[in-house]
Scaffold this motif. Structure first.
Motif, PDB file in Angstrom:
ATOM      1  N   LEU A   1       0.852  -1.035  -0.026  1.00 45.68           N
ATOM      2  CA  LEU A   1      -0.078   0.087  -0.003  1.00 45.68           C
ATOM      3  C   LEU A   1       0.681   1.180   0.122  1.00 45.68           C
ATOM      4  CD1 LEU A   1      -2.892   1.334   0.439  1.00 45.68           C
ATOM      5  CD2 LEU A   1      -2.384   1.161   2.961  1.00 45.68           C
ATOM      6  N   ILE A   2       0.494   2.320  -1.001  1.00 41.84           N
ATOM      7  CA  ILE A   2       1.147   3.625  -0.921  1.00 41.84           C
ATOM      8  C   ILE A   2       0.332   4.401  -0.765  1.00 41.84           C
ATOM      9  CG2 ILE A   2       2.996   4.988  -2.128  1.00 41.84           C
ATOM     10  CD1 ILE A   2       3.051   3.013  -4.363  1.00 41.84           C
ATOM     11  N   GLY A   3       0.578   5.335   0.481  1.00 41.70           N
ATOM     12  CA  GLY A   3      -0.371   6.500   0.809  1.00 41.70           C
ATOM     13  C   GLY A   3       0.124   7.745   0.204  1.00 41.70           C
ATOM     14  N   PHE A   4      -0.561   8.492  -0.668  1.00 40.86           N
ATOM     15  CA  PHE A   4      -0.170   9.839  -0.710  1.00 40.86           C
ATOM     16  C   PHE A   4      -0.985  10.975  -0.036  1.00 40.86           C
ATOM     17  CE2 PHE A   4       0.818   7.407  -4.730  1.00 40.86           C
ATOM     18  CZ  PHE A   4       2.091   7.578  -4.719  1.00 40.86           C
ATOM     19  N   GLN A   5      -0.530  12.224  -0.031  1.00 39.53           N
ATOM     20  CA  GLN A   5      -1.348  13.378   0.581  1.00 39.53           C
ATOM     21  C   GLN A   5      -2.657  13.547  -0.222  1.00 39.53           C
ATOM     22  OE1 GLN A   5      -0.408  14.265   3.725  1.00 39.53           O
ATOM     23  NE2 GLN A   5       1.521  15.048   3.863  1.00 39.53           N
ATOM     24  N   THR A   6      -2.545  13.752  -1.641  1.00 41.41           N
ATOM     25  CA  THR A   6      -3.774  14.091  -2.411  1.00 41.41           C
ATOM     26  C   THR A   6      -3.957  13.309  -3.264  1.00 41.41           C
ATOM     27  OG1 THR A   6      -2.272  15.333  -3.586  1.00 41.41           O
ATOM     28  CG2 THR A   6      -2.750  16.468  -1.956  1.00 41.41           C
ATOM     29  N   GLU A   7      -5.428  13.387  -3.807  1.00 41.65           N
ATOM     30  CA  GLU A   7      -5.787  12.826  -5.111  1.00 41.65           C
ATOM     31  C   GLU A   7      -4.746  13.220  -6.437  1.00 41.65           C
ATOM     32  OE1 GLU A   7      -8.083  10.539  -5.065  1.00 41.65           O
ATOM     33  OE2 GLU A   7      -8.711  11.067  -3.332  1.00 41.65           O
ATOM     34  N   ALA A   8      -4.209  14.455  -6.197  1.00 42.34           N
ATOM     35  CA  ALA A   8      -3.626  14.782  -7.484  1.00 42.34           C
ATOM     36  C   ALA A   8      -2.002  13.919  -7.474  1.00 42.34           C
ATOM     37  CB  ALA A   8      -2.960  16.397  -7.291  1.00 42.34           C
ATOM     38  N   ASP A   9      -1.570  13.669  -6.155  1.00 43.41           N
ATOM     39  CA  ASP A   9      -0.183  12.968  -6.189  1.00 43.41           C
ATOM     40  C   ASP A   9      -0.322  11.389  -6.789  1.00 43.41           C
ATOM     41  OD1 ASP A   9       1.039  15.103  -4.739  1.00 43.41           O
ATOM     42  OD2 ASP A   9       0.296  14.489  -3.115  1.00 43.41           O
TER      43      ASP A   9
END
Ligand code: ADQ
Length: 456
Positions: free
Chosen positions: A183-191
């Motif tokens: 699983l990779i978590g990003f800060q935003t939908e854009a990322d």
């Protein structure tokens, strides 16, 4: 319940009251599940590179494991590849990339050393959560050593679009290493979108199904988990004697004056010179602010060993000096620039009485200051958050006054609008922002990520 293993560049200290929201949340998660926090010990030693002596400490349910680095490793892995290549590139500053061949070697080697130490401490059902750009290849190193545990990764900074990512030496290798995570978590939908677009454009026959991306014979879930703050802890701070004393003092001094506040590390991604230009334009274009509005800019030093940081301090001192020289009067200083850390209680007090929280980074993963500012505004007479569209926070905090900080003219207009916003509109915007900040706090973020990782 499986143990939790946190790995980050900086090692948290569970014995000290954690000052930042992130440390509080991670300590909380570790305490309830038991586990290990591994990171750089902060020591630079002269042992042979790659040995990385480890200091293990048992603190109740939590074990901390601090790995030493040699000077060479620190220079190549931390100052070099992490902060002179990845940090500028991921913040869209390809022009500031300063790359040397030995940087990436040191980056790989330190990730391998961390992996080697971690593997020795692992139990089969431990859940591993790796943090930030210093440690992107950690999972692939662990997999190469036969580790099969679930491994998650959270990127605290933005992920740039593929054209910008291409400026990073060996970016295909770097992006490929993301596929060793579950699983990779990003800060935003854009990322997250940037990750998917890179996969679509540059990888061989990727398959994207919902939030799962398949490539290289493996698959990973890539999803936005916007980080939050510890709302309760920050509100407790504002109720403290230290915060109250400061805000009373400022309010007494500021009869009829308006405080505008900016707080961040002195980093080129935070847009500090532009902020001073915006404030100067406000004073030029709207002279009624002269003698009335004061910009308090707190910007403590950071990464001073990295070359790209050396000019910005001088530039900021020059600009704040110039604005003060031009506009100050005997009894009014337009810019108060503080190049030091300030106790968090005082920050909360300052935020609570500031009419405007001026948060104008040129690029930022999330920006927690925006959330802290909102958390401590009084409901009956709240201040206004002026927020850069290039902060990750802008994706959630759409009721802030959203600005383009590259455009000094319109941002100065927006600042004037914020300073003169009618009470009804301020209350309305604040209620919506406060709701978002409370509903996406750091504990919810932490639990959300770990639940998803557990169930991948
Ligand atoms: P940072 O780039 O450090 O974090 P930010 O999110 O604003 O940026 O967090 C800074 C924290 O430090 C805030 O809690 C702030 O109050 C505190 N702080 C700043 N200046 C201070 C001072 N002078 N004295 C005391 N405290 C100060 C990285 C990413 C961000 C992302 C966070 C969390 O760059 O985009 O939001 O991680 O994921």
């Amino acid at each position: 319940m499986s143990r939790l293993i946190i790995v980050s560049n900086r090692l948290g200290n569970p014995t000290k009251p954690a000052s930042g929201g992130l440390a509080v949340a991670l300590n909380g998660a570790l305490n309830s599940r038991g586990g290990i926090w591994m990171g750089w010990s902060g020591n630079i030693t002269d042992t042979a590179p790659g040995r990385g002596d480890i200091h293990v400490q048992e603190l109740g349910h939590i074990t901390t494991a601090g790995v030493d680095l040699t000077q060479e490793e620190y220079d190549g892995y931390y100052l070099g590849f992490s902060n002179s290549v990845l940090w500028p590139a991921f913040h869209h500053r390809q022009d500031l990339i300063d790359s040397k061949a030995e940087y990436i070697d040191a980056y790989r080697a330190v990730n391998r050393t961390f992996a080697r130490h971690l593997r020795e401490m692992l139990q089969p059902d431990d859940l591993i959560w790796v943090h930030d750009y210093h440690l992107i290849p950690l999972a692939s190193e662990l997999r190469a050593m036969g580790v099969e545990n679930k491994i998650g990764f959270f990127l605290h900074i933005p992920l740039p679009p593929s054209q910008v990512m291409s400026a990073v030496p060996e970016h295909e290798w770097l992006m490929r290493s993301f596929f060793s995570y579950d699983l990779i978590g990003f800060q935003t939908e854009a990322d997250t979108e940037n990750f998917n677009l890179y996969a679509e454009r540059r990888l061989d026959q990727p398959q994207i199904e919902g939030d799962r991306v398949k490539a290289f014979g493996s698959s990973v879930i890539a999803k936005a988990f916007p980080i939050g703050i510890d709302v309760e802890q920050f509100r407790d701070l504002v109720a403290s004697e230290e915060a109250q004393e400061l805000s009373d003092r400022l309010q007494t001094k500021s009869q009829g004056r308006k405080w505008i506040t900016g707080v961040e590390r002195l980093d080129y991604s935070k847009g500090l010179p532009d902020r001073l230009k915006i404030f100067r334009r406000l004073l030029e274009k709207y002279p009624e602010n002269r003698g009335r509005s004061t910009l308090v800019q707190i910007a403590p030093p950071t990464r001073e060993d990295v070359e790209a940081y050396s000019d910005i301090r001088e530039e900021l001192e020059r600009l704040s000096g110039a604005v003060n020289g031009e506009f100050a009067t005997i009894d009014w200083t337009p810019v108060r620039y503080i190049h030091r850390n300030v106790p968090r209680a005082q920050l909360s007090g300052l935020f609570s009485i500031s009419k405007v929280g001026l948060v104008t980074p040129l690029r930022d993963g999330m920006n927690l200051v925006a959330k802290e500012y909102v958390a401590v505004q009084p409901d009956d007479d709240p201040g206004v958050l002026v927020l850069s569209e290039f902060a990750g926070a802008a994706e959630q905090m759409t009721d802030a006054v959203i600005v383009n900080p590259y455009d000094i003219e319109t941002t100065a207009d927006a600042l004037q609008q914020a300073l003169n916003m009618p009470l009804d509109e301020r209350r309305d915007r604040h209620a919506k922002l406060k709701d978002i900040v409370e509903k996406t706090d750091v504990v919810i973020w932490c639990d959300g990520f770990l639940d998803r990782l557990r169930n991948v």
